[in-house]
Design a protein around this motif. Structure first.
Motif, mmCIF file in Angstrom:
data_model
loop_
_atom_site.group_PDB
_atom_site.id
_atom_site.type_symbol
_atom_site.label_atom_id
_atom_site.label_comp_id
_atom_site.label_asym_id
_atom_site.label_seq_id
_atom_site.Cartn_x
_atom_site.Cartn_y
_atom_site.Cartn_z
ATOM 1 N N PRO A 45 60.397 -29.401 -71.455
ATOM 2 C CA PRO A 45 60.007 -29.901 -72.778
ATOM 3 C C PRO A 45 59.528 -28.768 -73.680
ATOM 4 O O PRO A 45 58.939 -27.791 -73.217
ATOM 5 C CB PRO A 45 58.880 -30.886 -72.469
ATOM 6 C CG PRO A 45 59.106 -31.300 -71.046
ATOM 7 C CD PRO A 45 59.666 -30.079 -70.372
ATOM 8 N N LEU A 63 61.712 -37.511 -78.492
ATOM 9 C CA LEU A 63 62.263 -37.472 -77.125
ATOM 10 C C LEU A 63 63.711 -36.994 -77.161
ATOM 11 O O LEU A 63 64.139 -36.217 -76.296
ATOM 12 C CB LEU A 63 62.154 -38.858 -76.476
ATOM 13 C CG LEU A 63 60.720 -39.230 -76.057
ATOM 14 C CD1 LEU A 63 60.591 -40.728 -75.851
ATOM 15 C CD2 LEU A 63 60.301 -38.469 -74.795
ATOM 16 N N ASP A 91 58.356 -41.771 -81.364
ATOM 17 C CA ASP A 91 58.598 -41.197 -80.038
ATOM 18 C C ASP A 91 60.100 -41.041 -79.777
ATOM 19 O O ASP A 91 60.548 -40.010 -79.240
ATOM 20 C CB ASP A 91 57.885 -41.992 -78.930
ATOM 21 C CG ASP A 91 58.207 -43.468 -78.860
ATOM 22 O OD1 ASP A 91 59.013 -43.968 -79.681
ATOM 23 O OD2 ASP A 91 57.644 -44.136 -77.961
ATOM 24 N N SER A 92 60.909 -42.028 -80.168
ATOM 25 C CA SER A 92 62.354 -41.944 -79.914
ATOM 26 C C SER A 92 62.943 -40.668 -80.520
ATOM 27 O O SER A 92 63.754 -39.981 -79.887
ATOM 28 C CB SER A 92 63.070 -43.161 -80.518
ATOM 29 O OG SER A 92 62.350 -44.342 -80.256
ATOM 30 N N PRO A 150 60.840 -36.146 -71.722
ATOM 31 C CA PRO A 150 62.298 -36.036 -71.665
ATOM 32 C C PRO A 150 62.747 -35.492 -70.310
ATOM 33 O O PRO A 150 62.005 -34.747 -69.667
ATOM 34 C CB PRO A 150 62.630 -35.058 -72.791
ATOM 35 C CG PRO A 150 61.391 -34.264 -72.985
ATOM 36 C CD PRO A 150 60.238 -35.161 -72.621
ATOM 37 N N ASN A 185 55.697 -40.340 -72.867
ATOM 38 C CA ASN A 185 57.073 -40.268 -72.368
ATOM 39 C C ASN A 185 57.517 -38.821 -72.313
ATOM 40 O O ASN A 185 57.138 -38.004 -73.163
ATOM 41 C CB ASN A 185 58.005 -41.090 -73.255
ATOM 42 C CG ASN A 185 57.904 -42.576 -72.952
ATOM 43 O OD1 ASN A 185 58.571 -43.081 -72.053
ATOM 44 N ND2 ASN A 185 57.041 -43.280 -73.682
ATOM 45 N N SER A 207 62.404 -44.647 -69.269
ATOM 46 C CA SER A 207 61.690 -44.591 -70.543
ATOM 47 C C SER A 207 60.802 -45.806 -70.788
ATOM 48 O O SER A 207 61.162 -46.929 -70.446
ATOM 49 C CB SER A 207 62.714 -44.513 -71.682
ATOM 50 O OG SER A 207 62.078 -44.681 -72.935
ATOM 51 N N ASP A 267 63.784 -33.330 -77.088
ATOM 52 C CA ASP A 267 63.195 -32.679 -75.913
ATOM 53 C C ASP A 267 61.718 -32.350 -76.026
ATOM 54 O O ASP A 267 61.249 -31.357 -75.455
ATOM 55 C CB ASP A 267 63.999 -31.417 -75.538
ATOM 56 C CG ASP A 267 65.416 -31.790 -75.122
ATOM 57 O OD1 ASP A 267 65.591 -32.845 -74.490
ATOM 58 O OD2 ASP A 267 66.349 -31.020 -75.431
ATOM 59 N N LEU A 286 62.146 -39.905 -68.614
ATOM 60 C CA LEU A 286 63.377 -40.553 -69.087
ATOM 61 C C LEU A 286 64.529 -40.338 -68.107
ATOM 62 O O LEU A 286 65.581 -39.781 -68.464
ATOM 63 C CB LEU A 286 63.750 -40.048 -70.490
ATOM 64 C CG LEU A 286 63.114 -40.838 -71.650
ATOM 65 C CD1 LEU A 286 61.613 -40.701 -71.668
ATOM 66 C CD2 LEU A 286 63.714 -40.452 -72.983
ATOM 67 N N VAL A 303 57.790 -33.900 -75.313
ATOM 68 C CA VAL A 303 56.936 -34.939 -74.729
ATOM 69 C C VAL A 303 56.293 -35.706 -75.881
ATOM 70 O O VAL A 303 55.837 -35.091 -76.854
ATOM 71 C CB VAL A 303 55.834 -34.306 -73.849
ATOM 72 C CG1 VAL A 303 54.823 -35.357 -73.392
ATOM 73 C CG2 VAL A 303 56.452 -33.585 -72.652
ATOM 74 N N THR A 304 56.265 -37.045 -75.795
ATOM 75 C CA THR A 304 55.633 -37.828 -76.862
ATOM 76 C C THR A 304 54.412 -38.572 -76.324
ATOM 77 O O THR A 304 54.400 -39.054 -75.184
ATOM 78 C CB THR A 304 56.608 -38.852 -77.461
ATOM 79 O OG1 THR A 304 57.069 -39.723 -76.438
ATOM 80 C CG2 THR A 304 57.785 -38.151 -78.124
ATOM 81 N N ALA A 313 59.566 -45.721 -74.100
ATOM 82 C CA ALA A 313 59.458 -45.414 -75.529
ATOM 83 C C ALA A 313 59.927 -46.622 -76.340
ATOM 84 O O ALA A 313 60.441 -47.597 -75.808
ATOM 85 C CB ALA A 313 60.291 -44.184 -75.858
#
Lengths: 257, 257
Positions: B177, B227, B223-224, B172, B170, B103, B230, B134, B232-233, B105
């Motif tokens: 996703p 993510l 983003d956290s 997952p 980022n 990650s 699930d 991740l 995509v950020t 993120a």
């Protein structure tokens, strides 16, 4: 009675750099000083961390009233390991980084180990300031910059800084600074970045050099502009690089994806 | 007829990382690909540059249709030296960095060598994207993330990015996703950062570890958060750390200095 402020000092030029000693002297008496600096020079290390090697921290002789330690890592490693060891559980009133031997104005801030330490402390909620003198020599004269370093530090210890913000302070080398300007970082980029060599076996290698091009030299809103005119510059900087003002524009660019 | 886009690919996990190969595969056909990556792993190197050692760049075997080179330096060194040597004078349509094994993120972005390369290209005016999965294993399955990597890259090549802005993407690891969220970086910090050891001579040493604390886990603007759910950020990020919105506040703090 208020507690004596605890001041953590770091740099990127190493524990042996005159700039570290001068920073300690500049703020003597403003609090209890603990200096935790790299054992070896770490210029250009940005916010790099050591992820795969053991780190050591060793006591060195005091400088004035300051306790001094050397860490076998980067400036960010110094801040993290200081908080884990010698400063564990103690409240730090300010992190000062420097005084760097050389400019961290314009886009140099992104490569700067001096500012890496300041960003790290800022993310831990510690008011943080990086100081840089526009002179690379270890024989540079720091005497004119000390009153500025001391007064900016005193103000930050007394009043704090906004959450998530630290300061990038650059100091002109040429003469007594005319005053302080609070401005943004100059825009620019580096060009002619390497000198090309050939080794005895005929293979090429490269050494970093480069020339900084100021792309907006007329703006009187930048550190580069005012440093050229012999002012100390203070740029408020934010470790979080999120461009919150551009979320909508990026949503449009990626709209049909 | 429009020129074929030239895509520069970099990473921080080294030229041998599966993530580099998977990134090349994900964007195959979108342009002519040149990969210039570190000879050895450079995780956590942020925007560090090599200021005092010679750098070398050596051709490696092609990966698919991509020309591949290894540089004996950091991710930023790779971008700078690529522009000085193999890409000298050529217009680069996009810099892609990654796919990172792990990650970037939250506040990891500041330590990330993956994003260091993206920041560097951005400052040179090149549309730049860092991609991270991740999952730390070199056996990670990249197959689900490739369509996202490809579509985001295609959009950026077609439409560009705002001046001074690059993207931190980022992805997952757990499953396919659900979609893409364009958000800000999560707020947090690292704690319990070192494991303490004692060497055979009785001297302490330390190895970096740590646990990330999300200080605002309820916000659905980070983003956290997405993510974990699930998605995509995509975080738009700005290499220039100037906090232009805080100039007045800092002027007040330093007013009587």
């Amino acid at each position: 009675m208020p507690e004596t402020p605890l001041i953590l000092i770091c740099n990127d030029d190493s524990v042996d750099a005159p700039g570290l000693r001068n920073l300690i002297e500049a703020v003597a008496g403003l609090g209890h000083i603990v200096a935790v600096a790299p054992a070896k020079p770490q210029s250009g290390k940005s916010s790099a961390i050591t992820v795969d090697k053991p780190l050591r921290i060793d006591r060195r002789p005091d400088i004035g009233e300051a306790e001094v330690y050397a860490v076998t890592g980067t400036p960010v490693d110094c801040v993290k390991l200081a908080m884990h060891t010698v400063l564990s559980g103690r409240k730090v009133s300010a992190l000062l980084s420097g005084i760097n031997h050389g400019s961290n104005a314009g886009n140099c801030v992104i490569y700067s180990g001096t500012m890496g330490a300041a960003f790290e402390a800022c993310m831990l909620g510690i008011p943080a300031i990086g100081f840089s003198l526009l002179h690379h020599s270890w024989k540079a004269d720091f005497s004119q910059c000390k009153p500025f370093v001391r007064s900016i530090t005193a103000a930050v210890i007394a009043r704090g800084l906004p959450k998530g913000i630290c300061l990038n302070v650059n100091i002109p080398a040429r003469c007594v600074p005319k005053g302080i300007k609070i401005v943004r970082a100059g825009e620019g980029y580096w060009t002619e970045e390497y000198v090309d060599y050939t080794d005895p076996q005929g293979r090429p290698f490269y050494l970093l050099t480069g020339r900084y091009i100021d792309t907006n030299p007329e703006s009187d809103q930048t550190d580069s502009y005012w440093l050229d005119r012999d002012y100390v510059t203070v740029v408020p900087v934010r470790p979080d690089p999120t461009a919150a003002d551009k979320l909508e524009e990026i949503r449009e660019i990626l709209a049909d994806r």
